[in-house]
Structures are given as structure tokens and as C-alpha cells.
Scaffold this motif. Structure first.
Motif, PDB file in Angstrom:
ATOM      1  N   GLU A  67       0.796  -1.236  -0.040  1.00 11.87           N
ATOM      2  CA  GLU A  67      -0.015   0.053   0.166  1.00 11.87           C
ATOM      3  C   GLU A  67       0.836   1.325   0.103  1.00 11.87           C
ATOM      4  OE1 GLU A  67      -3.174  -0.085  -0.322  1.00 11.87           O
ATOM      5  OE2 GLU A  67      -3.465  -2.295  -0.253  1.00 11.87           O
ATOM      6  N   HIS A  68       0.634   2.162  -0.977  1.00 10.15           N
ATOM      7  CA  HIS A  68       1.397   3.244  -1.101  1.00 10.15           C
ATOM      8  C   HIS A  68       0.294   4.520  -0.806  1.00 10.15           C
ATOM      9  CE1 HIS A  68       3.373   6.699  -2.947  1.00 10.15           C
ATOM     10  NE2 HIS A  68       4.605   6.143  -2.815  1.00 10.15           N
ATOM     11  N   GLU A  69       0.757   5.485  -0.174  1.00  7.34           N
ATOM     12  CA  GLU A  69      -0.046   6.553   0.560  1.00  7.34           C
ATOM     13  C   GLU A  69      -0.548   7.472  -0.734  1.00  7.34           C
ATOM     14  OE1 GLU A  69       1.483  10.697   2.062  1.00  7.34           O
ATOM     15  OE2 GLU A  69       1.736   9.174   3.475  1.00  7.34           O
ATOM     16  N   LYS A  70      -0.175   7.663  -1.665  1.00  7.31           N
ATOM     17  CA  LYS A  70      -0.536   8.370  -2.969  1.00  7.31           C
ATOM     18  C   LYS A  70      -1.010   7.422  -4.112  1.00  7.31           C
ATOM     19  CE  LYS A  70       1.787  12.284  -1.799  1.00  7.31           C
ATOM     20  NZ  LYS A  70       2.827  13.524  -2.086  1.00  7.31           N
ATOM     21  N   GLU A  71      -0.170   6.204  -4.327  1.00 10.44           N
ATOM     22  CA  GLU A  71      -0.348   5.483  -5.385  1.00 10.44           C
ATOM     23  C   GLU A  71      -1.695   4.406  -5.114  1.00 10.44           C
ATOM     24  OE1 GLU A  71       0.800   6.092  -8.559  1.00 10.44           O
ATOM     25  OE2 GLU A  71       2.233   7.754  -7.736  1.00 10.44           O
ATOM     26  N   GLY A  72      -1.787   4.198  -3.923  1.00  6.72           N
ATOM     27  CA  GLY A  72      -2.822   3.219  -3.540  1.00  6.72           C
ATOM     28  C   GLY A  72      -2.169   1.600  -3.630  1.00  6.72           C
ATOM     29  N   THR A  73      -3.112   0.609  -3.831  1.00  5.08           N
ATOM     30  CA  THR A  73      -2.599  -0.430  -3.931  1.00  5.08           C
ATOM     31  C   THR A  73      -1.751  -0.807  -5.009  1.00  5.08           C
ATOM     32  OG1 THR A  73      -4.435  -1.170  -2.487  1.00  5.08           O
ATOM     33  CG2 THR A  73      -3.335  -3.055  -3.829  1.00  5.08           C
ATOM     34  N   ILE A  74      -0.731  -1.622  -4.796  1.00  3.14           N
ATOM     35  CA  ILE A  74       0.326  -2.294  -5.733  1.00  3.14           C
ATOM     36  C   ILE A  74       0.598  -3.720  -5.659  1.00  3.14           C
ATOM     37  CG2 ILE A  74       2.573  -1.985  -6.680  1.00  3.14           C
ATOM     38  CD1 ILE A  74       2.631   0.866  -5.676  1.00  3.14           C
ATOM     39  N   VAL A  75       0.518  -4.535  -6.423  1.00  4.38           N
ATOM     40  CA  VAL A  75       0.736  -5.833  -6.219  1.00  4.38           C
ATOM     41  C   VAL A  75       1.860  -6.466  -6.971  1.00  4.38           C
ATOM     42  CG1 VAL A  75      -0.500  -8.270  -6.759  1.00  4.38           C
ATOM     43  CG2 VAL A  75      -2.071  -6.213  -6.291  1.00  4.38           C
ATOM     44  N   LEU A  76       2.576  -7.059  -6.452  1.00  3.48           N
ATOM     45  CA  LEU A  76       3.754  -7.773  -7.020  1.00  3.48           C
ATOM     46  C   LEU A  76       3.405  -9.153  -7.395  1.00  3.48           C
ATOM     47  CD1 LEU A  76       6.719  -6.601  -4.731  1.00  3.48           C
ATOM     48  CD2 LEU A  76       5.856  -5.559  -6.801  1.00  3.48           C
ATOM     49  N   ASP A  77       3.522  -9.652  -8.690  1.00  8.07           N
ATOM     50  CA  ASP A  77       3.403 -10.964  -8.909  1.00  8.07           C
ATOM     51  C   ASP A  77       4.720 -11.675  -8.938  1.00  8.07           C
ATOM     52  OD1 ASP A  77       0.540 -10.659  -9.415  1.00  8.07           O
ATOM     53  OD2 ASP A  77       1.252  -9.933 -11.761  1.00  8.07           O
ATOM     54  N   ILE A  78       4.929 -12.847  -7.961  1.00  4.06           N
ATOM     55  CA  ILE A  78       6.163 -13.374  -7.750  1.00  4.06           C
ATOM     56  C   ILE A  78       5.785 -14.981  -8.325  1.00  4.06           C
ATOM     57  CG2 ILE A  78       7.736 -14.164  -5.933  1.00  4.06           C
ATOM     58  CD1 ILE A  78       7.065 -11.168  -6.019  1.00  4.06           C
ATOM     59  N   LEU A  79       6.872 -14.959  -9.201  1.00  6.70           N
ATOM     60  CA  LEU A  79       6.797 -16.671  -9.905  1.00  6.70           C
ATOM     61  C   LEU A  79       7.387 -17.602  -8.957  1.00  6.70           C
ATOM     62  CD1 LEU A  79       8.053 -15.119 -13.331  1.00  6.70           C
ATOM     63  CD2 LEU A  79       5.627 -15.341 -12.546  1.00  6.70           C
ATOM     64  N   ILE A  84      10.287 -11.526  -9.951  1.00  8.79           N
ATOM     65  CA  ILE A  84       9.096 -10.929  -9.954  1.00  8.79           C
ATOM     66  C   ILE A  84       8.836 -10.851 -11.187  1.00  8.79           C
ATOM     67  CG2 ILE A  84       8.412  -8.544  -9.619  1.00  8.79           C
ATOM     68  CD1 ILE A  84      10.446  -7.796  -7.476  1.00  8.79           C
ATOM     69  N   GLY A  85       7.478 -11.378 -11.688  1.00  5.39           N
ATOM     70  CA  GLY A  85       6.957 -11.223 -12.845  1.00  5.39           C
ATOM     71  C   GLY A  85       6.516 -10.080 -13.539  1.00  5.39           C
ATOM     72  N   GLY A  86       5.781  -9.375 -12.471  1.00  5.73           N
ATOM     73  CA  GLY A  86       5.395  -8.298 -12.802  1.00  5.73           C
ATOM     74  C   GLY A  86       4.862  -7.107 -11.800  1.00  5.73           C
ATOM     75  N   ILE A  87       4.449  -6.107 -11.944  1.00  6.14           N
ATOM     76  CA  ILE A  87       3.950  -5.107 -10.766  1.00  6.14           C
ATOM     77  C   ILE A  87       2.618  -4.463 -11.373  1.00  6.14           C
ATOM     78  CG2 ILE A  87       4.584  -3.063  -9.552  1.00  6.14           C
ATOM     79  CD1 ILE A  87       7.430  -3.610  -9.933  1.00  6.14           C
ATOM     80  N   GLU A  88       1.672  -4.574 -10.728  1.00 10.70           N
ATOM     81  CA  GLU A  88       0.274  -4.236 -11.014  1.00 10.70           C
ATOM     82  C   GLU A  88      -0.075  -2.843 -10.013  1.00 10.70           C
ATOM     83  OE1 GLU A  88      -4.104  -5.787 -11.755  1.00 10.70           O
ATOM     84  OE2 GLU A  88      -2.673  -7.240 -10.796  1.00 10.70           O
ATOM     85  N   PHE A  89      -0.163  -1.984 -10.688  1.00 13.77           N
ATOM     86  CA  PHE A  89      -0.987  -0.502 -10.234  1.00 13.77           C
ATOM     87  C   PHE A  89      -2.381  -0.427 -10.263  1.00 13.77           C
ATOM     88  CE2 PHE A  89       3.605  -0.241 -11.755  1.00 13.77           C
ATOM     89  CZ  PHE A  89       4.223   0.289 -10.521  1.00 13.77           C
ATOM     90  N   ILE A  90      -3.083  -0.868  -9.170  1.00 13.63           N
ATOM     91  CA  ILE A  90      -4.538  -0.865  -9.008  1.00 13.63           C
ATOM     92  C   ILE A  90      -5.102   0.452  -9.340  1.00 13.63           C
ATOM     93  CG2 ILE A  90      -6.411  -1.798  -7.766  1.00 13.63           C
ATOM     94  CD1 ILE A  90      -4.708  -4.130  -8.210  1.00 13.63           C
TER      95      ILE A  90
END
Length: 96
Positions: A67-79, A84-90
């Protein structure tokens, strides 16, 4: 004004604060050739072709939610191999 770029250092700092035991992820991000990217909903580090199918590079093991104060929820996809497969900025996804 929102900056047009997102800096990988922000992700590293969030992991240090929210998932301090995940030094493996911090090390990966520090070694990444990509240090900044244009804001977008998803950043992929490996091919997502044929996800979770035999022979596919994309074999998901887990998701780390930050959780980021300004960016909101961020999800790291771990293989399954720990990368790290990718990063999703909800908050960047339309209708989220």
C-alpha cells in the motif's frame, strides 16, 4: 501534479517497510535495468504468454500486496522461481 514516471526506488522502500523479510525482492529490484517507467497499470518483467501452462516462463507462486500513500494498492506477482514477474498498479486500472 502527478509525475509522469514511477520510480523503482518507491517499490523498494515499500517492501522495506511492509515486507522487510523479502530481501530477495529488494535485491532483484536493485539489480533491475529498469529504474523508472511511464505510469501504466502493469509493468511486466517476463513474458506473460501462456500463463501457468507447461513450458511458460510465467508460473505464478504468490502475490505481494503493498500500500502506497498516494499510489494506492500495488501488487507484485512473484513467480515460482522467485522472480518478480510484474507489478500491477491497481489505481491505474480503468474502473478500479
Amino acid at each position: 501534479m502527478i509525475e509522469p514516471y514511477f520510480d523503482i526506488e518507491w517499490i523498494i522502500e515499500m517492501i522495506k517497510e511492509q515486507e522487510p523479510d523479502r530481501v530477495d525482492l529488494i535485491d532483484q529490484l536493485k539489480k533491475s535495468e529498469r529504474k523508472k517507467w511511464i505510469r501504466q497499470p502493469y509493468i511486466s518483467f517476463v513474458s506473460g504468454e501462456r500463463p501457468n501452462q507447461p513450458g511458460s516462463e510465467w508460473q505464478i507462486e504468490e502475490n505481494i500486496v503493498l500500500e502506497h500513500e498516494k499510489e494506492g494498492t500495488i501488487v507484485l506477482d512473484i513467480l515460482k522461481d522467485g522472480r518478480i514477474g510484474g507489478i500491477e498498479f491497481i489505481n491505474q486500472i480503468p474502473n478500479s
